[in-house]
Design an enzyme around this catalytic site. Sequence first.
Site, PDB file in Angstrom:
ATOM      1  N   ASP A 132       5.708 -34.937 -23.855  1.00  0.00           N
ATOM      2  CA  ASP A 132       7.113 -34.630 -23.577  1.00  0.00           C
ATOM      3  C   ASP A 132       7.935 -35.912 -23.729  1.00  0.00           C
ATOM      4  OD1 ASP A 132       8.643 -32.161 -21.790  1.00  0.00           O
ATOM      5  OD2 ASP A 132       9.635 -34.109 -21.963  1.00  0.00           O
ATOM      6  N   ILE A 133       9.079 -35.792 -24.371  1.00  0.00           N
ATOM      7  CA  ILE A 133       9.922 -36.959 -24.653  1.00  0.00           C
ATOM      8  C   ILE A 133      10.547 -37.533 -23.369  1.00  0.00           C
ATOM      9  CG2 ILE A 133      12.151 -35.815 -25.035  1.00  0.00           C
ATOM     10  CD1 ILE A 133      12.352 -37.441 -27.655  1.00  0.00           C
ATOM     11  N   ASN A 192       8.581 -22.125 -18.520  1.00  0.00           N
ATOM     12  CA  ASN A 192       9.884 -21.576 -18.157  1.00  0.00           C
ATOM     13  C   ASN A 192      10.304 -20.510 -19.167  1.00  0.00           C
ATOM     14  OD1 ASN A 192      10.208 -23.440 -15.996  1.00  0.00           O
ATOM     15  ND2 ASN A 192      10.769 -25.029 -17.477  1.00  0.00           N
ATOM     16  N   GLU A 248      14.965 -24.413 -21.707  1.00  0.00           N
ATOM     17  CA  GLU A 248      15.925 -25.125 -22.555  1.00  0.00           C
ATOM     18  C   GLU A 248      15.612 -24.989 -24.042  1.00  0.00           C
ATOM     19  OE1 GLU A 248      17.411 -28.914 -20.147  1.00  0.00           O
ATOM     20  OE2 GLU A 248      15.235 -28.708 -20.123  1.00  0.00           O
ATOM     21  N   VAL A 249      14.331 -24.994 -24.386  1.00  0.00           N
ATOM     22  CA  VAL A 249      13.937 -24.881 -25.800  1.00  0.00           C
ATOM     23  C   VAL A 249      13.327 -23.491 -26.015  1.00  0.00           C
ATOM     24  CG1 VAL A 249      12.533 -25.830 -27.656  1.00  0.00           C
ATOM     25  CG2 VAL A 249      13.485 -27.366 -25.908  1.00  0.00           C
ATOM     26  N   HIS A 295       6.484 -22.846 -24.707  1.00  0.00           N
ATOM     27  CA  HIS A 295       5.765 -24.087 -24.427  1.00  0.00           C
ATOM     28  C   HIS A 295       5.281 -24.055 -22.995  1.00  0.00           C
ATOM     29  CE1 HIS A 295      10.064 -24.670 -23.701  1.00  0.00           C
ATOM     30  NE2 HIS A 295       9.750 -25.527 -22.732  1.00  0.00           N
ATOM     31  N   HIS A 334       4.172 -26.672 -20.027  1.00  0.00           N
ATOM     32  CA  HIS A 334       4.154 -28.062 -19.581  1.00  0.00           C
ATOM     33  C   HIS A 334       2.846 -28.277 -18.806  1.00  0.00           C
ATOM     34  CE1 HIS A 334       8.696 -28.709 -19.798  1.00  0.00           C
ATOM     35  NE2 HIS A 334       8.644 -27.384 -19.796  1.00  0.00           N
TER      36      HIS A 334
END
Length: 127
Positions: free
Chosen positions: A35-36, A97, A105-106, A110, A112
């Site tokens: 994760d960035i 999420n 958000e994306v 995905h 995490h």
Amino acid sequence: MDYQYDNENIFSKILRREIPNETVLETKHSLSFKDINPVAPNHVLVIPKGPYVNFDHFISEASSDEILDFNSMINDVIKIIGAAPSTDGFGYRIISNAGDHGFQEVPHLHVHIISGRFLGPMVLPEK
Ligand code: AMP
């Protein structure tokens, strides 16, 4: 249920190699990368390569091979970061999420995987 997949989301661009990523693992069906904006010493995202918006979309429409590959990669990442309690790791949290209330958000599925510090309660109580 009809999900519209947005081909311009950032993870889609990562899959097309249009923007870089710090890859942890890659297979035919899945990719994991750091994760960035990590919230813990280990914060890895696992995504399927197929165009799935979220978890329920994926489980409803993906093939058994894709679903197995995705879950196997989550397990492999947990091993790589040394977080599994069975191997003396201190544990981890998996989060995915979805939608507005889930604060996704994306819009590409995905998971995490977060570990490396005490994470506290999963969700803060409503005030
Ligand atoms: P979510 O709120 O569950 O949709 O999480 C999106 C996650 O993607 C956040 O933790 C971001 O830090 C992460 N993220 C966004 N852009 C990138 C990127 N280019 N490379 C890696 N992680 C990213």
